[in-house]
Design an enzyme around this catalytic site. Structure first.
Site, PDB file in Angstrom:
ATOM      1  N   ASN A  19       3.035  -5.686  -2.998  1.00 48.32           N
ATOM      2  CA  ASN A  19       1.563  -5.710  -2.570  1.00 48.32           C
ATOM      3  C   ASN A  19       1.452  -6.260  -0.983  1.00 48.32           C
ATOM      4  OD1 ASN A  19      -1.343  -7.966  -3.326  1.00 48.32           O
ATOM      5  ND2 ASN A  19      -1.371  -6.070  -2.459  1.00 48.32           N
ATOM      6  N   GLY A  20       0.783  -5.546  -0.151  1.00 49.73           N
ATOM      7  CA  GLY A  20       0.637  -5.796   1.058  1.00 49.73           C
ATOM      8  C   GLY A  20       1.173  -4.597   2.042  1.00 49.73           C
TER       9      GLY A  20
END
Ligand code: AMP
Length: 490
Positions: free
Chosen positions: A133-134
């Site tokens: 995530n990111g």
């Protein structure tokens, strides 16, 4: 409306530098996601399925789970929603006592199965699966470099770069190889890695995206947000610290500080819009509470004479409650949301006024007719939603006055760390003054929360990234041109 070169709400226009090969401009590095992992639980895949279900708001394009029985990895992934993908039959194909999962959102052009995570790969030290995530800001450069060296990529996702970097790293120590890889990437990552017998969780040194550790039935779980822990009755243990790597295996839990303390840059937009209000993030601060405080602060900063406060559901609800509590103006649900709207619907041939917005939201005429209405939302991006809503509240709902209040400062800059925002040119507040936006959305008054007000509410505000509001990007970009960076992220 008049366009301006300078945006309205920020002094600085820092132009990060960037020179990225044209061939890399098509890579999809534009994602919002949720991750979940479980170690040493007989129902690891089922827990992961439930965790992803609770994190569905973080990504709706596709989802995947990878499990391990201690000997080999099993993977199931598809486009679509968690509950549709993971039938009982499919979950049975995910045996074992450890698992990781991923929810993915991406822009339409790159919604393809090959980009759905976890990514599974074999390398010199065995198999691994990765869920991220990111966004990495130097992924395109690294990818070009790796491709030059002969790497063949399976997807267009930035996360695959990390897998290749681990494979290319030197030595027999898997943790050291992961550290070598992460030392080369820059950007935001809350990362889960599954190996045959262990789960590894790492958070970037700035702690941009949330990641927390929980425990259920003696087993460790890791999740993007605490709402995923709540669903499976797991207790919150603590956040994974920025720059920390957690290694969870038969020896227990080991914490390795991978990066020394740098500037923290938690994404403030997680509090404003992205995380679920029932979650507690960034040091266990409840999102709903913070949003209500934003609403209170907004009412203090910019009071208005009105008869009723209504939220734009669901994003504006907590701030509208806070606004009502502070101002003493009666709160009610003046817009009702249809929760079952899919992505597409068939519009009748004969055009219906306000159809696009009415299919999602309908005003409660009895509440709004003849009233001075304050409508609260969390943010304005392009301005199209607010414009439609204001018109509908006035024309269909019969409101006498419509006052728009936004519980965040004007969005003037795109996010390169994992929130889906358009280019600056498409952000209405980049090129227009508040007064102009007010006219565009046809509101009687429009007011945003001030950046100072926002920083007053957020604890340790120096630890937050507010780049979308002040153009101050805490993680620098490679190369020369901000514009190129924007192209990459579209
Ligand atoms: P716009 O019509 O472009 O101004 O969009 C504003 C609406 O989008 C608001 O109701 C926000 O709650 C919502 N919003 C803000 N940021 C995002 C995002 N990253 N993804 C999806 N919706 C968003």
């Amino acid at each position: 409306m008049k366009r301006r070169d300078a945006h309205t709400a920020c002094g600085k226009t820092r132009r990060p530098r960037c020179s990225i090969p044209a061939s890399s401009l098509f890579h999809d590095i534009h994602e919002e996601c949720g991750v979940f992992g479980a170690f040493d639980h007989p129902e690891a895949s089922n827990l992961t399925y439930l965790g992803l279900y609770a994190l569905q708001h973080r990504g709706q394009e596709g989802a995947g789970i990878c499990s391990s029985d201690g000997k080999q990895l099993f993977i199931e992934k598809s486009m679509g929603l968690v509950a549709d993908i993971f039938t009982e039959k499919r979950l049975k194909r995910l045996p074992g006592y450890l698992a990781i999962g991923h929810n993915r959102y991406s822009t339409a052009g790159s919604s393809v199965l090959k980009n759905v995570q976890p990514i599974v790969a074999n390398f010199a030290l065995g198999s691994l699966a990765l869920a991220h995530n990111g966004n990495l800001v130097n992924a395109a450069e690294l990818r070009a470099e790796l491709e030059d060296e002969g790497a063949i990529f399976q997807s267009t996702s930035d996360s695959e770069v990390v897998v290749h970097l681990i494979a290319h790293a030197k030595g027999d120590d898997p943790y050291d190889r992961i550290i070598q890889a992460l030392n080369r990437v820059s950007g935001a990552y809350s990362l889960l890695i599954l190996r045959e017998k262990e789960l590894i969780a790492v958070r970037d040194p700035h702690g941009v995206r949330p990641l927390c550790l929980g425990k259920v039935d003696g087993a460790y779980v890791v999740a993007s947000e605490t709402c995923a822990l709540d669903l499976i009755n797991a207790e919150y243990v603590r956040d994974v610290e920025p720059g920390e790597m957690l290694i969870i295996n038969e020896k227990g839990l080991r914490s390795v500080r991978v990066f020394s303390n740098g500037r923290r840059a938690h994404c403030v937009f997680e509090f404003i819009y992205f995380s679920r209000p029932d979650s507690s993030i960034f040091g266990y601060r409840n999102v709903n509470e913070v949003r209500k405080e934003f609403g209170r602060q907004l009412a203090r900063e910019l009071p208005v004479d009105a008869d009723i406060v209504i939220p734009v559901p669901d994003s504006g609800v907590p701030a509208a409650i806070g606004f009502s509590e502070e101002s003493g103006i009666h709160f009610d649900f003046g817009l009702i949301r249809n929760h079952y709207v899919g992505r597409t619907f068939i519009e009748p041939k004969q055009s219906i006024r306000h159809f696009g917005v009415k299919i999602k939201l309908n005003p409660v005429k009895k509440l709004l007719e003849g009233k001075r209405v304050v409508v609260v939302d969390d943010s304005i991006v392009r301005g199209t939603t607010s414009k439609k809503i204001v018109k509908m509240i006035r024309e269909v709902g019969g409101a006498r006055e419509v006052h728009v209040r936004i519980s965040s400062p004007p969005t003037i800059a795109p996010c390169f760390y994992g929130i889906d925002t358009p280019t600056r040119q498409e952000l209405i507040a980049f090129s227009h003054m508040v007064e102009e936006i007010k006219k565009y959305i046809t509101a009687d008054t429009l007011a945003y929360l001030s950046l100072e007000g926002l920083k007053k509410i957020v604890p340790d505000s120096g630890d937050f990234c507010t780049a979308c509001f002040d153009n101050d990007y805490p993680i620098g970009f490679p190369g020369e041109h901000f514009e190129q960076m924007e192209m990459l992220f579209r």
